[in-house]
Design a protein around this motif. Structure first.
Motif, short mmCIF file in Angstrom:
data_model
loop_
_atom_site.label_atom_id
_atom_site.label_comp_id
_atom_site.label_asym_id
_atom_site.label_seq_id
_atom_site.Cartn_x
_atom_site.Cartn_y
_atom_site.Cartn_z
N LEU B 202 1.11 -0.92 -0.37
CA LEU B 202 -0.43 -0.27 0.00
C LEU B 202 0.99 1.21 -0.03
O LEU B 202 0.40 2.60 -0.88
N GLY B 203 2.06 1.15 0.48
CA GLY B 203 2.92 2.49 0.81
C GLY B 203 3.44 3.12 -0.67
O GLY B 203 4.42 2.44 -1.01
N ASP B 204 3.19 4.09 -0.61
CA ASP B 204 4.01 5.15 -1.60
C ASP B 204 5.15 5.36 -0.50
O ASP B 204 6.00 4.77 -1.09
N THR B 205 5.25 5.63 0.43
CA THR B 205 6.88 5.79 1.35
C THR B 205 5.72 4.89 2.41
O THR B 205 5.28 4.34 3.01
N VAL B 206 6.93 4.22 3.38
CA VAL B 206 7.90 3.34 4.11
C VAL B 206 8.21 3.50 4.81
O VAL B 206 9.23 3.94 4.48
N ALA B 207 8.03 3.99 6.14
CA ALA B 207 8.16 4.09 7.44
C ALA B 207 8.90 3.20 8.41
O ALA B 207 7.87 2.60 9.06
#
Lengths: 214, 349
Positions: B202-207
């Motif tokens: 799902l993430g465009d960015t993952v932290a």
């Protein structure tokens, strides 16, 4: 028996009428006072235990004793119906404060958390989310208090104001069974009718609750 | 854009849930906070709409410090979805969805109309509008939860493990629809999960968070899989990250063998086609038993699917089809390996 009822028709009705308001006005008063105090017990957690303890102590006072000391506290006459009304309101309050507090505590969870996160202010959240969700549990408490009040009113006959209880004292004094039987039957019927009325009210107010348990 | 600037949250008693967190969540994108339990990801999320106040540092949305705004007003501009949906059991579906518009003073009739419209957007039938939450399945409740968060059209959405409580098949459907919906609405989303697969999907960015509220790594899903910052991230992302990384490479340009003649002489496996040239199955050693084809791929599919097909077919090849479903090539293990090496060289150079 029929003859007794025919001859004392209007007197019995007067006793019944008095019994009804002596029992039900305190329920209304008790609810009005129990709601804010119960809420306070939830909002200020340290108050919960003292408030619940106070309720327990109040409820343990014998009814006849409370009826008798009321005139001293209120400055009313010994025969004033107010003594009965205030005493029973105290019992209702004692019983319902804990019910209100526990009902409000029982609905804390996902839904109230979501309500806060969606931007409800506390008072509106209480009115629109917490109270409606707590209603089934609170109304169960009101049923108990109502039935208890209806039975307690009769004790008032010993100090001269007791609705249908007057039929018991009269029957005893005259050595006469008919008024006692009429008093018991009407008292039980009244309790049953009020209980059913509250159940119907609850169904009307909480249609979602029946759906959930189906 | 949501900006965390040196945000720390210490609870009374000394537990530090979030430690000096600085991160930017780009506008219109999904940023996933992922990590083991107790890593501070949910605390971080809940500080955005002030359910929790930071001990120090600032959080701002489009430059405005959230703690300088009225909490209730702020929250009405931020959609919020939680694990078990948290619907109001005493309100019908439409009134649940209409919650925030009603708080904002929209009249009931219009709020309900909008609610019914939103039901359609989250894939529910309008006939559900007058039901109570207890009459819905978990997956349906979660859709209503998403509709409720979208009702006032907030620019920002916070989602706290929204799909964790439903079964894997329902979850997969919800995730796909969530991505489709996000493609339409383009919200700035902060999404919390403990599930790395969900984060990558799902993430465009993952932290990636680690215990003690530290940020271990921030990057695109592919960056995390290809180049984990340290052993913690590598371990968290998982041993099969190489295989998962195949999700980001498509089969475009993959070398294939001609399919019409495909026969595996060693294992005696032969591909059967129907009259139109569509693959039907495999036969082994000329027997009459036809083993059904496990699947096919097109040029747009990921190398992960191709690899999976190649592993599971009796011939060790994956069958490619064109737009009409006609077989036009077969990819072998060797060609998949070559293609992957090419893709790696490209992304490195």
């Amino acid at each position: 028996m029929i003859e007794y009822i025919q001859n004392n028709y209007s007197e019995i009705l007067t006793d019944l009428g008095q019994h009804i308001w002596l029992a039900l006005v305190p329920v209304v008063l008790g609810v009005i006072f129990a709601l804010p105090v119960g809420y306070l017990a939830v909002r200020r957690g340290w108050l919960y235990q003292p408030i619940v303890n106070l309720g327990g102590v109040l409820y343990s006072i014998p009814s006849l004793a409370l009826f008798l000391i009321m005139p001293a506290i209120l400055g009313t006459g010994t025969l004033s119906p107010l003594n009965i009304v205030v005493s029973l309101a105290v019992y209702t309050f004692a019983l319902l404060t804990r019910t209100v507090a526990d009902a409000l505590l029982s609905v804390q969870g996902q839904a109230t958390q979501a309500a806060e996160a969606m931007g409800f202010r506390p008072f509106r959240q209480l009115l629109q989310v917490e109270l409606p969700m707590a209603l089934p549990v609170m109304l169960a408490g009101v049923r108990v208090a109502t039935v208890a009040n209806i039975s307690l009113v009769s004790v008032g006959a010993l100090i001269g104001v007791g609705g249908l209880g007057a039929l018991f004292t009269r029957g005893l004094q005259l050595g006469f069974m008919e008024p006692i039987i009429v008093g018991i039957v009407l008292s039980v019927l009244l309790a049953a009718v009020c209980d059913i009325a509250i159940v119907l009210l609850q169904r009307r107010l909480t249609p979602w609750d029946r759906v959930a348990t189906r | 854009m949501i900006t965390f600037d040196a945000v720390t949250k210490a609870f009374p008693g000394g537990t530090v849930a979030v430690d000096n967190l600085s991160i930017e969540l780009p506008t219109g994108q999904i940023t996933v906070f992922v990590g083991p339990s107790g890593c501070g990801k949910t605390t971080s999320l809940r500080m955005i709409n002030r359910l929790i106040e930071p001990t120090s540092g600032t959080i701002s949305i489009d430059g405005e410090d959230v703690t300088k705004q009225d909490a209730a007003v702020l929250r009405r501009k931020i959609g919020y979805v939680i694990q078990h949906a948290g619907l109001f059991p005493h309100r019908t579906v439409q009134d649940n969805i209409a919650t925030v518009p009603l708080l904002n003073g929209v009249n009931k009739k219009q709020a309900r109309e909008n609610a019914v419209e939103l039901l359609g957007r989250v894939g529910l039938d309008a006939s559900m509008a007058t039901r109570y939450p207890a009459q819905l399945s978990g997956g349906q409740q979660q859709r209503v939860g998403v509709a409720r968060a979208l009702a006032a059209d907030p620019p920002v959405m916070l989602m706290d493990e929204p799909f964790s409580a439903v079964d894997p098949i329902v979850r997969d459907g919800l995730q796909k629809e969530f991505l489709r919906l996000q493609a339409e609405v383009g919200k700035t989303i902060a999404f919390v999960t403990h599930d790395i697969d969900e984060a990558i999907k799902l993430g465009d960015t993952v932290a990636v968070f680690r215990e003690g509220g530290h940020l271990a790594q921030v990057g695109t899903p592919q960056e995390l899989l290809d180049d984990p910052a340290d052993d913690f991230v590598a371990d968290f992302v998982g041993r099969d990250r190489g295989f998962r990384g195949l999700s980001f490479v498509t089969a475009e340009g993959l070398e294939v063998e001609p399919v019409q003649t495909y026969v595996d002489g060693v294992r005696g496996v032969r591909l059967l086609l129907d009259d139109a040239g569509r693959p039907r199955g495999w036969t082994v050693n000329g027997s009459d038993d036809v083993r059904a084809i496990t699947g096919t791929f097109t040029k747009q599919d990921s190398l992960r699917l191709v690899t999976d097909l190649a592993i599971s077919s009796p011939a060790g090849v994956a069958v490619r089809v064109d737009g009409d479903g006609v077989a036009d090539g077969a990819a072998t293990h060797a060609s998949i390996a070559d293609h992957l090496a090419d893709a790696r060289r490209e992304s490195a150079g």
